[in-house]
Scaffold this motif. Sequence first.
Motif, PDB file in Angstrom:
ATOM      1  N   LEU A 182       0.825  -1.213   0.000  1.00 39.86           N
ATOM      2  CA  LEU A 182       0.000   0.000   0.000  1.00 39.86           C
ATOM      3  C   LEU A 182       0.857   1.260   0.000  1.00 39.86           C
ATOM      4  O   LEU A 182       1.695   1.440   0.877  1.00 39.86           O
ATOM      5  CB  LEU A 182      -0.900   0.014   1.231  1.00 39.86           C
ATOM      6  CG  LEU A 182      -1.765  -1.228   1.485  1.00 39.86           C
ATOM      7  CD1 LEU A 182      -2.502  -1.073   2.807  1.00 39.86           C
ATOM      8  CD2 LEU A 182      -2.753  -1.446   0.342  1.00 39.86           C
ATOM      9  N   PRO A 183       0.595   2.183  -0.922  1.00 35.48           N
ATOM     10  CA  PRO A 183       1.285   3.470  -0.883  1.00 35.48           C
ATOM     11  C   PRO A 183       0.582   4.480   0.018  1.00 35.48           C
ATOM     12  O   PRO A 183       1.149   5.512   0.377  1.00 35.48           O
ATOM     13  CB  PRO A 183       1.247   3.924  -2.348  1.00 35.48           C
ATOM     14  CG  PRO A 183      -0.027   3.327  -2.879  1.00 35.48           C
ATOM     15  CD  PRO A 183      -0.206   2.018  -2.157  1.00 35.48           C
ATOM     16  N   SER A 184      -0.675   4.188   0.384  1.00 35.86           N
ATOM     17  CA  SER A 184      -1.483   5.105   1.203  1.00 35.86           C
ATOM     18  C   SER A 184      -2.506   4.276   1.966  1.00 35.86           C
ATOM     19  O   SER A 184      -2.758   3.104   1.640  1.00 35.86           O
ATOM     20  CB  SER A 184      -2.183   6.144   0.317  1.00 35.86           C
ATOM     21  OG  SER A 184      -2.988   5.507  -0.660  1.00 35.86           O
ATOM     22  N   GLY A 226      -8.203 -14.081   2.214  1.00 32.65           N
ATOM     23  CA  GLY A 226      -6.911 -13.664   1.700  1.00 32.65           C
ATOM     24  C   GLY A 226      -6.235 -14.605   0.731  1.00 32.65           C
ATOM     25  O   GLY A 226      -5.378 -14.183  -0.040  1.00 32.65           O
ATOM     26  N   ASN A 227      -6.555 -15.910   0.785  1.00 37.86           N
ATOM     27  CA  ASN A 227      -5.873 -16.852  -0.106  1.00 37.86           C
ATOM     28  C   ASN A 227      -4.357 -16.778   0.017  1.00 37.86           C
ATOM     29  O   ASN A 227      -3.627 -16.935  -0.972  1.00 37.86           O
ATOM     30  CB  ASN A 227      -6.280 -16.621  -1.563  1.00 37.86           C
ATOM     31  CG  ASN A 227      -7.668 -17.148  -1.885  1.00 37.86           C
ATOM     32  OD1 ASN A 227      -8.040 -18.231  -1.461  1.00 37.86           O
ATOM     33  ND2 ASN A 227      -8.444 -16.359  -2.610  1.00 37.86           N
ATOM     34  N   GLY A 228      -3.856 -16.501   1.235  1.00 41.80           N
ATOM     35  CA  GLY A 228      -2.416 -16.412   1.439  1.00 41.80           C
ATOM     36  C   GLY A 228      -1.797 -15.095   1.023  1.00 41.80           C
ATOM     37  O   GLY A 228      -0.567 -14.966   0.992  1.00 41.80           O
ATOM     38  N   ALA A 229      -2.622 -14.105   0.734  1.00 37.27           N
ATOM     39  CA  ALA A 229      -2.111 -12.791   0.326  1.00 37.27           C
ATOM     40  C   ALA A 229      -1.576 -12.021   1.532  1.00 37.27           C
ATOM     41  O   ALA A 229      -1.905 -12.308   2.685  1.00 37.27           O
ATOM     42  CB  ALA A 229      -3.200 -11.988  -0.369  1.00 37.27           C
ATOM     43  N   THR A 230      -0.752 -11.018   1.248  1.00 41.13           N
ATOM     44  CA  THR A 230      -0.208 -10.116   2.262  1.00 41.13           C
ATOM     45  C   THR A 230      -0.666  -8.702   1.969  1.00 41.13           C
ATOM     46  O   THR A 230      -0.591  -8.236   0.825  1.00 41.13           O
ATOM     47  CB  THR A 230       1.335 -10.157   2.255  1.00 41.13           C
ATOM     48  OG1 THR A 230       1.774 -11.453   2.629  1.00 41.13           O
ATOM     49  CG2 THR A 230       1.915  -9.133   3.222  1.00 41.13           C
ATOM     50  N   ILE A 231      -1.156  -8.027   3.004  1.00 37.47           N
ATOM     51  CA  ILE A 231      -1.462  -6.597   2.892  1.00 37.47           C
ATOM     52  C   ILE A 231      -0.439  -5.878   3.755  1.00 37.47           C
ATOM     53  O   ILE A 231      -0.377  -6.074   4.968  1.00 37.47           O
ATOM     54  CB  ILE A 231      -2.894  -6.280   3.366  1.00 37.47           C
ATOM     55  CG1 ILE A 231      -3.914  -7.169   2.654  1.00 37.47           C
ATOM     56  CG2 ILE A 231      -3.218  -4.806   3.119  1.00 37.47           C
ATOM     57  CD1 ILE A 231      -5.345  -6.979   3.152  1.00 37.47           C
ATOM     58  N   THR A 232       0.382  -5.048   3.127  1.00 39.23           N
ATOM     59  CA  THR A 232       1.504  -4.434   3.817  1.00 39.23           C
ATOM     60  C   THR A 232       1.663  -2.984   3.388  1.00 39.23           C
ATOM     61  O   THR A 232       1.152  -2.573   2.344  1.00 39.23           O
ATOM     62  CB  THR A 232       2.802  -5.216   3.532  1.00 39.23           C
ATOM     63  OG1 THR A 232       3.858  -4.733   4.346  1.00 39.23           O
ATOM     64  CG2 THR A 232       3.196  -5.125   2.061  1.00 39.23           C
ATOM     65  N   ARG A 233       2.338  -2.209   4.209  1.00 39.33           N
ATOM     66  CA  ARG A 233       2.655  -0.824   3.850  1.00 39.33           C
ATOM     67  C   ARG A 233       3.924  -0.824   3.013  1.00 39.33           C
ATOM     68  O   ARG A 233       4.924  -1.437   3.373  1.00 39.33           O
ATOM     69  CB  ARG A 233       2.843   0.015   5.118  1.00 39.33           C
ATOM     70  CG  ARG A 233       3.101   1.491   4.875  1.00 39.33           C
ATOM     71  CD  ARG A 233       3.165   2.237   6.209  1.00 39.33           C
ATOM     72  NE  ARG A 233       4.222   1.720   7.058  1.00 39.33           N
ATOM     73  CZ  ARG A 233       5.482   2.178   7.053  1.00 39.33           C
ATOM     74  NH1 ARG A 233       5.831   3.162   6.247  1.00 39.33           N
ATOM     75  NH2 ARG A 233       6.380   1.641   7.855  1.00 39.33           N
ATOM     76  N   SER A 257       1.119  -6.713   7.661  1.00 35.46           N
ATOM     77  CA  SER A 257       2.475  -6.401   8.098  1.00 35.46           C
ATOM     78  C   SER A 257       2.862  -4.954   7.815  1.00 35.46           C
ATOM     79  O   SER A 257       2.283  -4.286   6.953  1.00 35.46           O
ATOM     80  CB  SER A 257       3.488  -7.335   7.414  1.00 35.46           C
ATOM     81  OG  SER A 257       3.598  -7.038   6.039  1.00 35.46           O
ATOM     82  N   ASN A 258       3.849  -4.491   8.593  1.00 33.29           N
ATOM     83  CA  ASN A 258       4.515  -3.199   8.399  1.00 33.29           C
ATOM     84  C   ASN A 258       3.589  -2.000   8.576  1.00 33.29           C
ATOM     85  O   ASN A 258       3.866  -0.922   8.065  1.00 33.29           O
ATOM     86  CB  ASN A 258       5.192  -3.135   7.028  1.00 33.29           C
ATOM     87  CG  ASN A 258       6.281  -2.081   6.957  1.00 33.29           C
ATOM     88  OD1 ASN A 258       6.957  -1.805   7.960  1.00 33.29           O
ATOM     89  ND2 ASN A 258       6.453  -1.463   5.810  1.00 33.29           N
ATOM     90  N   GLY A 259       2.494  -2.174   9.309  1.00 33.57           N
ATOM     91  CA  GLY A 259       1.687  -1.015   9.655  1.00 33.57           C
ATOM     92  C   GLY A 259       2.398  -0.154  10.683  1.00 33.57           C
ATOM     93  O   GLY A 259       3.149  -0.655  11.515  1.00 33.57           O
ATOM     94  N   ASP A 260       2.161   1.142  10.639  1.00 37.44           N
ATOM     95  CA  ASP A 260       2.844   2.060  11.555  1.00 37.44           C
ATOM     96  C   ASP A 260       1.865   3.141  12.006  1.00 37.44           C
ATOM     97  O   ASP A 260       1.569   4.081  11.269  1.00 37.44           O
ATOM     98  CB  ASP A 260       4.046   2.690  10.862  1.00 37.44           C
ATOM     99  CG  ASP A 260       4.931   3.495  11.819  1.00 37.44           C
ATOM    100  OD1 ASP A 260       4.434   3.896  12.892  1.00 37.44           O
ATOM    101  OD2 ASP A 260       6.099   3.729  11.483  1.00 37.44           O
ATOM    102  N   ALA A 261       1.352   2.985  13.230  1.00 38.94           N
ATOM    103  CA  ALA A 261       0.449   3.982  13.813  1.00 38.94           C
ATOM    104  C   ALA A 261       1.161   4.700  14.955  1.00 38.94           C
ATOM    105  O   ALA A 261       0.612   4.855  16.048  1.00 38.94           O
ATOM    106  CB  ALA A 261      -0.833   3.327  14.304  1.00 38.94           C
ATOM    107  N   THR A 262       2.381   5.124  14.697  1.00 37.60           N
ATOM    108  CA  THR A 262       3.143   5.846  15.712  1.00 37.60           C
ATOM    109  C   THR A 262       2.348   7.062  16.183  1.00 37.60           C
ATOM    110  O   THR A 262       1.818   7.825  15.378  1.00 37.60           O
ATOM    111  CB  THR A 262       4.501   6.296  15.136  1.00 37.60           C
ATOM    112  OG1 THR A 262       5.245   5.122  14.757  1.00 37.60           O
ATOM    113  CG2 THR A 262       5.288   7.080  16.165  1.00 37.60           C
TER     114      THR A 262
END
Length: 293
Positions: A66-68, A81-88, A114-119
């Motif tokens: 994801l870019p946004s 998901g069928n084994g898919a990944t949703i990532t930043r 993965s790689n979500g960032d809610a700092t």
Amino acid sequence: MKHNRTAICTLATVAGATLVATGLAITPAAAQTLVPCSPAALASAITTANTSGGTLILAPGCIYALPSPLPPVQNTINILGNGATITRAGSAPAFRILKVDASGKLSLAHTTISNGDATGDFGGGIRNDGTLNVVQSVIRNNRADFSGGIGGNTGSTTRVAQSSISGNTAIHNGGGLANDGDMTIAQSSITQNTALEKGGGVANDATLKILQSDIRHNEAPGPTGVGGGVANFGGAGATTTLVQSRVADNTATNAPGGIYNDSGGVALLLSSVHNNHPTNCTGSPTAVPGCLG
């Protein structure tokens, strides 16, 4: 006989609660949408499903980088998901991966987040303000101030089953998960998560049930860090119940390293707490019955 009756009732409760936790609700009348391997297509599919609900079937093995941020879930949506990944995407600014609004109901299966960032906020991988079911999925390497992996907010209902929560980080509390609502974790592993203050694996200040799960190798390494495995706090109403579960090999700067109970109640039913450092439960302001060391 009293002990046997208690064990039988406990096992019946486990079985029932596990069925609830693993039940992935698919709405028969909802439209099914095949989502191409494209972040834009995924965002568009969520926007459309927010109108009347729907089931989104992801491209097998796809990495949706994801870019946004994705639109928040505001209706009943199932993601298969069928084994898919949703990532930043690595070059993207900081944002969480998924958010469930108070009106939303999200069921997520066979997906890696993965790689979500809610700092500066709550819920780095997923923030739940409504209803969330996570089944046979992986939540890893996300970060936030609170609840690096999954955060269940006040008034929310969160169910996690047969899933892996690993490598997530919180600056304050709840490296893997944090709960302010009603959360059940069943048949899952919570490993190698970090919270600098409380609850490297899980932090709870409402109602938390952990069933047939492993909480291992988590840490609370900050100067005030306690409860590398589990932290229960937030007042007399905070309750954490562990059934047929194991809390082991967790660490914290200060005692206890296994389960920290500030107030409220922690119940251990057919569960073990061992080999945590510097202690298992000793050092908690409120004792954890049945926990030694």
